[in-house]
Design a protein around this motif. Structure first.
Motif, PDB file in Angstrom:
ATOM      1  N   MET A 157       0.829  -1.209   0.000  1.00 38.13           N
ATOM      2  CA  MET A 157       0.000   0.000   0.000  1.00 38.13           C
ATOM      3  C   MET A 157       0.862   1.258   0.000  1.00 38.13           C
ATOM      4  SD  MET A 157      -3.098  -0.665  -0.447  1.00 38.13           S
ATOM      5  CE  MET A 157      -3.588   1.020  -0.245  1.00 38.13           C
ATOM      6  N   GLN A 158       1.985   1.235   0.698  1.00 40.38           N
ATOM      7  CA  GLN A 158       2.868   2.397   0.688  1.00 40.38           C
ATOM      8  C   GLN A 158       3.417   2.634  -0.714  1.00 40.38           C
ATOM      9  OE1 GLN A 158       5.421   1.152   3.974  1.00 40.38           O
ATOM     10  NE2 GLN A 158       4.744   2.946   5.137  1.00 40.38           N
ATOM     11  N   ALA A 159       3.824   1.558  -1.391  1.00 40.39           N
ATOM     12  CA  ALA A 159       4.352   1.701  -2.753  1.00 40.39           C
ATOM     13  C   ALA A 159       3.281   2.223  -3.697  1.00 40.39           C
ATOM     14  CB  ALA A 159       4.892   0.363  -3.248  1.00 40.39           C
ATOM     15  N   GLN A 160       2.067   1.695  -3.573  1.00 45.34           N
ATOM     16  CA  GLN A 160       0.969   2.160  -4.423  1.00 45.34           C
ATOM     17  C   GLN A 160       0.672   3.632  -4.155  1.00 45.34           C
ATOM     18  OE1 GLN A 160      -1.023   0.685  -6.880  1.00 45.34           O
ATOM     19  NE2 GLN A 160       0.555  -0.879  -6.832  1.00 45.34           N
ATOM     20  N   ALA A 161       0.520   3.984  -2.892  1.00 47.14           N
ATOM     21  CA  ALA A 161       0.125   5.350  -2.533  1.00 47.14           C
ATOM     22  C   ALA A 161       1.193   6.368  -2.919  1.00 47.14           C
ATOM     23  CB  ALA A 161      -0.175   5.434  -1.038  1.00 47.14           C
ATOM     24  N   GLN A 162       2.467   5.985  -2.830  1.00 44.90           N
ATOM     25  CA  GLN A 162       3.528   6.924  -3.175  1.00 44.90           C
ATOM     26  C   GLN A 162       3.548   7.242  -4.662  1.00 44.90           C
ATOM     27  OE1 GLN A 162       7.016   5.164  -1.440  1.00 44.90           O
ATOM     28  NE2 GLN A 162       6.480   5.855   0.616  1.00 44.90           N
ATOM     29  N   SER A 163       2.917   6.402  -5.462  1.00 51.29           N
ATOM     30  CA  SER A 163       2.878   6.669  -6.901  1.00 51.29           C
ATOM     31  C   SER A 163       1.745   7.631  -7.276  1.00 51.29           C
ATOM     32  CB  SER A 163       2.729   5.359  -7.683  1.00 51.29           C
ATOM     33  OG  SER A 163       1.432   4.813  -7.519  1.00 51.29           O
ATOM     34  N   PHE A 164       0.889   7.964  -6.320  1.00 50.68           N
ATOM     35  CA  PHE A 164      -0.261   8.816  -6.591  1.00 50.68           C
ATOM     36  C   PHE A 164       0.000  10.262  -6.179  1.00 50.68           C
ATOM     37  CE2 PHE A 164      -2.754   4.773  -5.583  1.00 50.68           C
ATOM     38  CZ  PHE A 164      -2.839   4.398  -6.914  1.00 50.68           C
ATOM     39  N   SER A 165      -0.503  11.186  -6.982  1.00 45.98           N
ATOM     40  CA  SER A 165      -0.501  12.596  -6.591  1.00 45.98           C
ATOM     41  C   SER A 165      -1.678  12.830  -5.647  1.00 45.98           C
ATOM     42  CB  SER A 165      -0.645  13.495  -7.825  1.00 45.98           C
ATOM     43  OG  SER A 165      -1.948  13.367  -8.375  1.00 45.98           O
ATOM     44  N   GLU A 166      -1.741  14.011  -5.065  1.00 45.55           N
ATOM     45  CA  GLU A 166      -2.885  14.341  -4.201  1.00 45.55           C
ATOM     46  C   GLU A 166      -4.182  14.328  -4.998  1.00 45.55           C
ATOM     47  OE1 GLU A 166      -2.410  17.699  -1.605  1.00 45.55           O
ATOM     48  OE2 GLU A 166      -0.320  17.197  -1.215  1.00 45.55           O
ATOM     49  N   GLN A 167      -4.123  14.788  -6.256  1.00 41.20           N
ATOM     50  CA  GLN A 167      -5.318  14.767  -7.097  1.00 41.20           C
ATOM     51  C   GLN A 167      -5.714  13.335  -7.411  1.00 41.20           C
ATOM     52  OE1 GLN A 167      -7.341  17.515  -8.177  1.00 41.20           O
ATOM     53  NE2 GLN A 167      -8.639  15.720  -8.453  1.00 41.20           N
ATOM     54  N   ASP A 168      -4.737  12.454  -7.663  1.00 44.00           N
ATOM     55  CA  ASP A 168      -5.037  11.041  -7.904  1.00 44.00           C
ATOM     56  C   ASP A 168      -5.761  10.442  -6.704  1.00 44.00           C
ATOM     57  OD1 ASP A 168      -3.730  11.130 -10.384  1.00 44.00           O
ATOM     58  OD2 ASP A 168      -1.867  10.264  -9.595  1.00 44.00           O
ATOM     59  N   ILE A 169      -5.280  10.749  -5.512  1.00 45.75           N
ATOM     60  CA  ILE A 169      -5.903  10.221  -4.294  1.00 45.75           C
ATOM     61  C   ILE A 169      -7.340  10.716  -4.178  1.00 45.75           C
ATOM     62  CG2 ILE A 169      -5.840  10.364  -1.760  1.00 45.75           C
ATOM     63  CD1 ILE A 169      -2.760  10.168  -1.988  1.00 45.75           C
ATOM     64  N   ALA A 170      -7.578  11.987  -4.474  1.00 47.47           N
ATOM     65  CA  ALA A 170      -8.951  12.527  -4.430  1.00 47.47           C
ATOM     66  C   ALA A 170      -9.823  11.831  -5.464  1.00 47.47           C
ATOM     67  CB  ALA A 170      -8.930  14.031  -4.664  1.00 47.47           C
ATOM     68  N   ASP A 171      -9.286  11.567  -6.654  1.00 51.12           N
ATOM     69  CA  ASP A 171     -10.042  10.891  -7.704  1.00 51.12           C
ATOM     70  C   ASP A 171     -10.373   9.453  -7.308  1.00 51.12           C
ATOM     71  OD1 ASP A 171      -9.776  13.221  -9.199  1.00 51.12           O
ATOM     72  OD2 ASP A 171      -8.137  12.444 -10.435  1.00 51.12           O
ATOM     73  N   ILE A 172      -9.394   8.751  -6.767  1.00 52.75           N
ATOM     74  CA  ILE A 172      -9.608   7.369  -6.333  1.00 52.75           C
ATOM     75  C   ILE A 172     -10.660   7.320  -5.226  1.00 52.75           C
ATOM     76  CG2 ILE A 172      -8.502   5.460  -5.083  1.00 52.75           C
ATOM     77  CD1 ILE A 172      -5.911   6.225  -6.629  1.00 52.75           C
ATOM     78  N   ALA A 173     -10.547   8.190  -4.264  1.00 53.92           N
ATOM     79  CA  ALA A 173     -11.516   8.227  -3.160  1.00 53.92           C
ATOM     80  C   ALA A 173     -12.919   8.549  -3.673  1.00 53.92           C
ATOM     81  CB  ALA A 173     -11.080   9.249  -2.114  1.00 53.92           C
ATOM     82  N   ALA A 174     -13.015   9.459  -4.641  1.00 52.87           N
ATOM     83  CA  ALA A 174     -14.319   9.812  -5.202  1.00 52.87           C
ATOM     84  C   ALA A 174     -14.944   8.608  -5.893  1.00 52.87           C
ATOM     85  CB  ALA A 174     -14.180  10.975  -6.190  1.00 52.87           C
ATOM     86  N   PHE A 175     -14.154   7.833  -6.621  1.00 52.62           N
ATOM     87  CA  PHE A 175     -14.699   6.658  -7.293  1.00 52.62           C
ATOM     88  C   PHE A 175     -15.068   5.569  -6.304  1.00 52.62           C
ATOM     89  CE2 PHE A 175     -13.865   2.367  -8.948  1.00 52.62           C
ATOM     90  CZ  PHE A 175     -14.986   2.262  -9.765  1.00 52.62           C
ATOM     91  N   LEU A 176     -14.130   5.192  -5.430  1.00 47.57           N
ATOM     92  CA  LEU A 176     -14.375   4.072  -4.527  1.00 47.57           C
ATOM     93  C   LEU A 176     -15.533   4.324  -3.568  1.00 47.57           C
ATOM     94  CD1 LEU A 176     -10.725   2.965  -3.710  1.00 47.57           C
ATOM     95  CD2 LEU A 176     -12.402   1.767  -5.125  1.00 47.57           C
ATOM     96  N   SER A 177     -15.782   5.581  -3.245  1.00 46.60           N
ATOM     97  CA  SER A 177     -16.902   5.874  -2.342  1.00 46.60           C
ATOM     98  C   SER A 177     -18.254   5.604  -3.019  1.00 46.60           C
ATOM     99  CB  SER A 177     -16.829   7.324  -1.869  1.00 46.60           C
ATOM    100  OG  SER A 177     -17.043   8.218  -2.935  1.00 46.60           O
ATOM    101  N   THR A 178     -18.256   5.497  -4.342  1.00 50.68           N
ATOM    102  CA  THR A 178     -19.517   5.223  -5.061  1.00 50.68           C
ATOM    103  C   THR A 178     -19.734   3.734  -5.326  1.00 50.68           C
ATOM    104  OG1 THR A 178     -18.540   5.394  -7.279  1.00 50.68           O
ATOM    105  CG2 THR A 178     -19.330   7.444  -6.263  1.00 50.68           C
ATOM    106  N   VAL A 179     -18.709   2.908  -5.100  1.00 54.53           N
ATOM    107  CA  VAL A 179     -18.802   1.473  -5.373  1.00 54.53           C
ATOM    108  C   VAL A 179     -19.575   0.800  -4.254  1.00 54.53           C
ATOM    109  CG1 VAL A 179     -17.470  -0.655  -5.658  1.00 54.53           C
ATOM    110  CG2 VAL A 179     -16.647   1.489  -6.677  1.00 54.53           C
ATOM    111  N   LYS A 180     -20.473  -0.068  -4.632  1.00 55.50           N
ATOM    112  CA  LYS A 180     -21.267  -0.807  -3.622  1.00 55.50           C
ATOM    113  C   LYS A 180     -20.755  -2.201  -3.440  1.00 55.50           C
ATOM    114  CE  LYS A 180     -24.068   2.552  -2.943  1.00 55.50           C
ATOM    115  NZ  LYS A 180     -23.665   3.477  -2.003  1.00 55.50           N
TER     116      LYS A 180
END
Length: 128
Positions: free
Chosen positions: A105-128
């Motif tokens: 998870m650290q390796a994955q997260a370090q590859s993301f920008s702050e905008q990427d993290i916001a985008d990922i969170a926005a998508f995953l929060s909609t998944v059921k």
């Protein structure tokens, strides 16, 4: 030739030049004191779920399998679909900053920008 209007023009030009010179020689501290400027407030990032969907392709390898436990060193992999965007963004940011410990998870997260993290969170929060 009319000397008086020409003299008036030259005098006006000299005064304008003097005013500009005086302005450019004003110390920056005096300018700052004369007109206080507040720093712009940082706006929270707004996530784009469509971009987040593309970025979560590799997440499904672990988080998309019900009851999956990974081999390092046998961690239960949590369901992330449907979690709040705030929680997901906070967790990814903590992994990125090293506050949460898990090598993958650290390796994955370090590859993301702050905008990427916001985008990922926005998508995953909609998944059921």
């Amino acid at each position: 030739m009319r000397p008086l209007p020409l003299a008036a023009c030259l005098a006006l030009a000299a005064l304008s030049l003097a005013a500009l010179t005086a302005q450019s020689q004003t110390p920056p501290a005096a300018e700052a004191a004369a007109a206080p400027v507040s720093a712009p407030a940082a706006l929270p990032l707004v996530g784009n779920p469509e971009k987040g969907h593309l970025l979560t392709y590799t997440c499904q390898g672990c988080h998309g399998i019900a009851g999956y436990k990974n081999a390092y060193p046998n961690f239960h992999v949590p369901r992330i679909g449907g979690q709040s965007a705030e929680y997901l963004a906070g967790a990814l940011t903590e992994y990125k900053n090293g506050n949460r410990k898990h090598p993958t998870m650290q390796a994955q997260a370090q590859s993301f920008s702050e905008q990427d993290i916001a985008d990922i969170a926005a998508f995953l929060s909609t998944v059921k």
